[in-house]
Write a protein that holds these residues in place. Structure first.
Motif, short mmCIF file in Angstrom:
data_model
loop_
_atom_site.label_atom_id
_atom_site.label_comp_id
_atom_site.label_asym_id
_atom_site.label_seq_id
_atom_site.Cartn_x
_atom_site.Cartn_y
_atom_site.Cartn_z
N LEU A 133 -7.06 8.08 -7.17
CA LEU A 133 -7.26 7.24 -5.76
C LEU A 133 -8.41 7.91 -5.05
CD1 LEU A 133 -3.53 6.20 -4.95
CD2 LEU A 133 -5.12 4.53 -5.77
N SER A 179 2.53 6.75 -13.84
CA SER A 179 2.22 6.88 -12.33
C SER A 179 3.65 7.23 -11.43
CB SER A 179 1.93 5.37 -11.82
OG SER A 179 2.93 4.43 -12.11
N ARG A 182 0.71 -1.47 0.04
CA ARG A 182 -0.04 -0.10 -0.07
C ARG A 182 0.68 1.28 -0.02
NH1 ARG A 182 -5.58 1.02 3.58
NH2 ARG A 182 -6.24 2.88 2.64
N VAL A 222 -2.36 10.53 -9.91
CA VAL A 222 -2.32 9.20 -9.18
C VAL A 222 -3.42 9.58 -8.05
CG1 VAL A 222 -1.50 7.42 -8.05
CG2 VAL A 222 -0.67 8.22 -10.09
N ASN A 272 -4.36 0.83 -2.72
CA ASN A 272 -4.01 0.44 -4.09
C ASN A 272 -3.62 -0.97 -4.42
OD1 ASN A 272 -1.77 1.84 -2.66
ND2 ASN A 272 -0.65 0.51 -4.07
N ARG A 273 -3.64 -1.79 -3.39
CA ARG A 273 -3.37 -3.23 -3.37
C ARG A 273 -4.69 -3.75 -4.08
NH1 ARG A 273 -2.11 -4.47 2.71
NH2 ARG A 273 -4.01 -3.25 2.79
N THR A 314 -5.11 -0.37 -10.57
CA THR A 314 -4.47 -0.78 -9.10
C THR A 314 -5.03 -2.02 -8.91
OG1 THR A 314 -6.63 -0.37 -7.66
CG2 THR A 314 -5.10 1.76 -8.18
N LEU A 338 -6.67 5.03 -14.38
CA LEU A 338 -5.69 4.50 -13.42
C LEU A 338 -6.25 2.97 -13.07
CD1 LEU A 338 -3.73 5.30 -11.00
CD2 LEU A 338 -5.80 5.37 -9.51
N ASN A 395 1.70 -2.50 -8.29
CA ASN A 395 0.16 -2.55 -8.27
C ASN A 395 -0.41 -1.24 -8.40
OD1 ASN A 395 0.80 -0.75 -6.20
ND2 ASN A 395 0.20 -2.34 -4.74
N ILE A 396 0.09 -0.46 -9.55
CA ILE A 396 -0.37 0.98 -10.03
C ILE A 396 0.13 1.43 -11.04
CG2 ILE A 396 1.33 2.46 -8.66
CD1 ILE A 396 -1.50 4.00 -7.63
#
Length: 493
Positions: free
Chosen positions: A458, A447, A373, A454, A381-382, A396, A394, A430-431
């Motif tokens: 989010l 990113s 994270r 970003v 974002n996980r 994630t 985006l 992961n992003i």
């Protein structure tokens, strides 16, 4: 924004004040590179002609897999608002599209439409109230689950049983009748017998071209030059689908219904590479969060189009058909829950700017979290999720297969853009952030250089997450076993 293909000069199709017939065709797993007008090696003369005469949608999005696209079409609501955020509805799951908000068929019936569903349902059937004939359709002919044998209409998943139904009765006498032919013939019969004093809504959700890879040999024969056996069979399936669409439009014209019909064609998600589909030059495939899974093939045909013969690049999503069809039919929104779709009729018919500025592709907390994270004060974002706001996209969590896969006949050595890779995503990453307008093939991850964007996206995901209803993804129920119900998949509760 539109680009001109050609302008129709024939004025024989007159405008009418009558409510138009609405025909919605859902192809299953048809990839971006699986139609002729996207330069596919697969021949689709009817689809090409119809799309050329209407408005091609080239900034049109669907969901990555079957049930979510169908649920959003039928309800006008995102998955996070119907509890269908994770996966598809499996045959043995006691799960379905909730009845808390009316389907598009129910709303059209309120304003006088006769309503018919043909083909694949895949929105739940474990109770009678979830069957198509109890969700707004006057008639249903098709199958309840997500896939089956095209010829014997038999489905095995945990258990095995027949899955072909006429309204709420099972059909056992169509063995050997190829489903694309069967569903086209049913649609044509409905057109021929339709009482034209009433408008008609026909929802034709073909089984084609979902696996298993099956087609009569005469459709595969023209593609013997394709070395890849999966692609070869798949191409034959697409050709049969294309023929069926041509036959249906001919029937509408012969019945005198064509000039007062709004005809919409859409795929439900991107192509499945292992099953012959292809999304080149887009990245990814069915089930992923990349463009190859979600940028859909779609077009609209109608005498009410101000600019026929054009390509439309406005932002449109499968959830938008609900309010668009209400507008076309003169129906009201009363009784519906909050909509996530938009009325796109002016966008499609008059080239007005799209009212859609953002799109939640999905938030799926049931998929295993990936990586670390980054921030504690915003969306995690996980978690597997994706959102598009204007041109920014985006992704994630776990994005799904990240490959660019060319069709089998294109050599990697002929195009330097081709990156043919397996599903080798870095488990720690992961992003991802892309500017889709500048980078439609998702090649340049921004990113690390646009942290402010970003963070903003989010935060937007976090706002959506707060509105989500609990996920419904129940365990398989042994009571669903068709052997307990006369050998057929049918309601069991």
């Amino acid at each position: 924004m539109i680009a001109t293909l050609f302008y129709k000069t024939d004025d024989t199709e007159k405008q009418t004040s009558k409510q138009p017939n609405i025909i919605y065709i859902f192809a299953d797993d048809l990839g971006y590179n699986d139609v002729g007008y996207h330069r596919s090696e697969i021949k689709t003369p009817n689809i090409d002609r119809l799309s050329r005469e209407g408005v091609r949608l080239e900034n049109y999005y669907v969901q990555p897999i079957c049930t979510p696209s169908r649920s959003q079409f039928m309800s006008g609501r995102y998955q996070i608002h119907t509890g269908l955020q994770h996966g598809v509805i499996k045959p043995s799951q006691p799960n379905a599209l909730p009845t808390t908000s009316p389907t598009i068929a129910e709303k059209l019936k309120e304003v006088g439409y006769t309503t018919h569903a043909i083909g694949k349902w895949h929105l739940g059937f474990y109770k009678d109230k979830f069957l198509p004939i109890n969700r707004g359709f006057d008639t249903f002919f098709g199958f309840y689950t997500g896939a089956e044998d095209y010829f014997d209409h038999f489905r095995c998943f945990e258990y095995c049983g027949y899955d072909l139904h006429n309204n709420d009765s099972s059909v056992f006498n169509e063995t050997g009748h190829y489903s694309t032919h069967l569903f086209t013939e049913r649609a044509i019969n409905i057109v021929k017998s339709h009482d034209q004093s009433k408008p008609m809504f026909l929802y034709l959700a073909y089984q084609a071209v979902h696996s298993p890879l099956q087609a009569p040999r005469r459709y595969i024969r023209p593609y013997f030059h394709i070395q890849d056996k999966h692609r070869r069979k798949y191409a034959g399936m697409v050709s049969c689908l294309d023929e069926g669409i041509g036959n249906l439009t001919d029937a509408l014209k012969e019945a005198g219904m064509w000039e007062n019909t709004v005809f919409v064609f859409s795929t439900d998600n991107g192509g499945s590479i292992g099953d012959g589909g292809n999304n080149w030059p887009l990245r990814g495939w069915k089930g992923s969060l990349w463009e190859g899974a979600m940028r859909g093939v779609g077009f609209v045909l109608s005498s009410k189009l101000k600019y026929p013969g054009t390509v439309n690049y406005e932002f449109i999503h499968v959830s938008d058909w609900y309010l668009t069809f209400l507008k076309i039919a003169g129906a009201k929104r009363n009784g519906t829950k909050d909509m996530d779709g938009f009325n796109q009729w002016s966008t499609i018919s008059e080239n007005a700017p799209s009212p859609r500025k953002e799109l939640l592709h999905n938030i799926d907390p049931l998929t295993m979290k990936q990586g670390k994270r980054l921030y504690r004060d915003t969306f995690d974002n996980r978690i597997r999720a994706a959102i598009r706001v204007n041109n920014w996209k985006l992704i994630t969590g776990y994005p799904g297969n990240s490959s660019w896969i060319p069709p089998p006949h294109i050599s990697r050595h002929l195009d330097p853009r081709i990156r043919y890779q397996s599903d080798n995503n870095n488990d720690a990453k992961n992003i991802w952030l892309f500017n889709i307008a500048d980078d439609p093939y998702e090649e340049i991850d921004l990113s690390n250089t646009h942290i402010d964007i970003v963070r903003s996206l989010l935060d937007r995901l976090l706002e959506y997450e707060k509105t989500a209803v609990p996920i419904r993804y129940p365990a398989y129920d042994p009571e669903s076993n068709p052997q307990k119900h006369g050998g057929q998949w049918k309601p069991w509760k």
